[in-house]
Design a protein around this motif. Structure first.
Motif, short mmCIF file in Angstrom:
data_model
loop_
_atom_site.label_atom_id
_atom_site.label_comp_id
_atom_site.label_asym_id
_atom_site.label_seq_id
_atom_site.Cartn_x
_atom_site.Cartn_y
_atom_site.Cartn_z
N LYS A 61 42.19 36.60 33.87
CA LYS A 61 42.73 37.41 34.97
C LYS A 61 41.97 38.73 35.01
O LYS A 61 41.99 39.51 34.05
N PRO A 62 41.30 39.01 36.13
CA PRO A 62 40.45 40.21 36.20
C PRO A 62 41.17 41.50 35.82
O PRO A 62 40.61 42.33 35.10
N LYS A 80 33.79 33.40 37.45
CA LYS A 80 34.81 32.64 36.71
C LYS A 80 34.20 31.28 36.41
O LYS A 80 33.93 30.49 37.32
N THR A 87 35.85 36.85 27.86
CA THR A 87 35.05 37.51 28.89
C THR A 87 33.86 38.19 28.24
O THR A 87 33.99 38.87 27.22
N THR A 243 32.75 26.53 38.87
CA THR A 243 32.28 27.87 38.50
C THR A 243 31.88 28.61 39.77
O THR A 243 31.13 28.08 40.59
N ARG A 244 32.34 29.86 39.92
CA ARG A 244 32.06 30.57 41.17
C ARG A 244 32.09 32.08 40.97
O ARG A 244 32.66 32.60 40.01
N LEU A 246 33.52 35.59 41.97
CA LEU A 246 34.71 36.15 42.59
C LEU A 246 34.30 37.06 43.74
O LEU A 246 33.31 37.79 43.64
N SER A 247 35.05 37.00 44.81
CA SER A 247 34.73 37.80 45.98
C SER A 247 35.19 39.24 45.81
O SER A 247 36.06 39.54 44.96
N LYS A 248 34.64 40.12 46.61
CA LYS A 248 35.07 41.51 46.61
C LYS A 248 36.55 41.60 46.93
O LYS A 248 37.28 42.41 46.34
N GLU A 250 38.90 39.40 46.29
CA GLU A 250 39.69 39.00 45.12
C GLU A 250 39.78 40.12 44.10
O GLU A 250 40.85 40.37 43.52
N LEU A 251 38.69 40.80 43.89
CA LEU A 251 38.69 41.90 42.93
C LEU A 251 39.52 43.07 43.43
O LEU A 251 40.24 43.72 42.66
N ALA A 254 43.09 42.23 42.90
CA ALA A 254 43.45 42.38 41.49
C ALA A 254 43.63 43.85 41.13
O ALA A 254 44.55 44.22 40.39
#
Length: 264
Positions: A61-62, A80, A87, A243-244, A246-248, A250-251, A254
């Motif tokens: 979890k970021p 991720k 991490t 595996t991808r 994370l988008s701006k 999504e961050l 978070a």
């Protein structure tokens, strides 16, 4: 073009791919593809990745693991990956070694995380013989009580993957992007990143480590050195990498949830 290393002919076959500076996202996509669509055994060595990148485990979890505001401000990529584990931040100073194997490759090896981890430590004992105080502590490779190698795994019905990020060197300022995780190994003793980790460069050269790893793998398997371009995937294999990046958005979400929790 492939080349069989003849000194261990008759042993189980291991395909060896040596890479230099391949982006970590491309490497992880390759690993996942080989895990899920190939029936061969693979060892992948990637000497560094050009752009600094934060890589999280599949359940990470970021908000709990990274300092999101600096990551957003500095446009630091966050991936991720498809395996578990912790991490890390990787860059040109990171050396990656991955094993992707069928469950029956190593006689007597139970396909569970701890036995696979123990097997890997036996192999790396050959690489680090007489160098530092190498050992496997919990899920980490260490010299003494300082970590220099972080591991992650995934186990499927018939195959498993074990991959390691080795800190040959690291950029001190990049460690500020990582939080101290809530779940940490006991031997960490609540130490911050800079007191907890060490650099392999203080113990071994890059070339000696890569050559030593290749030699150790070759002592257990018959190596088939191959090129990235020659890897073939079955035509009927359906594969979409999990595996991808994370988008701006999504961050940012978070970061917002983190702010809401701290003000509650």
């Amino acid at each position: 073009m492939t080349k069989i290393q003849a000194q261990n002919v008759g042993s189980p076959l291991m395909n060896l791919i040596k890479l230099r500076g391949v982006p970590i996202l491309q490497q992880l996509h390759l690993e996942e593809k080989l895990l899920r669509t190939s029936s061969d055994n693979w060892c992948i060595i990637n000497d560094g990745t050009d752009d600094p990148t934060v890589v999280m485990g599949i359940s990470g979890k970021p908000a709990e693991l990274i300092e999101i505001e600096p990551v957003l401000q500095d446009h630091m990529p966050v991936i991720k990956r498809f395996t578990g584990g912790g991490t890390v931040i990787v860059d040109q100073g990171t050396i990656f070694v991955t094993f992707i194997c069928n469950k029956d490759l190593i006689p007597g090896l139970q396909p569970y995380p701890r036995p696979i981890m123990n097997w890997s430590s036996i192999l790396y004992n050959e690489v680090f013989r007489g160098i530092g105080k190498f050992s496997l502590r919990e899920n980490d490779y260490v010299f003494g009580d300082h970590k220099f190698g972080g591991n992650a795994q995934s186990i499927t019905k018939n195959r498993w993957i074990h991959h390691t990020s080795f800190l040959w060197d690291y950029d001190i300022k990049n460690m500020a992007y990582l939080k101290v995780p809530k779940r940490a190994p006991e031997y960490r003793l609540a130490r911050g990143h800079l007191d907890f980790i060490c650099c392999m460069k203080d113990y071994i050269s890059r070339s000696d480590f890569i050559d030593g790893t290749t030699k150790a793998v070759g002592s257990h398997f018959s190596l088939n050195s191959t090129q990235l371009a020659s890897i073939e995937v079955p035509s009927n294999a359906e594969f979409t990498p999990s595996t991808r990046l994370l988008s701006k958005q999504e961050l940012e979400a978070a970061a917002l949830s983190q702010t809401d929790e701290s003000s509650a």
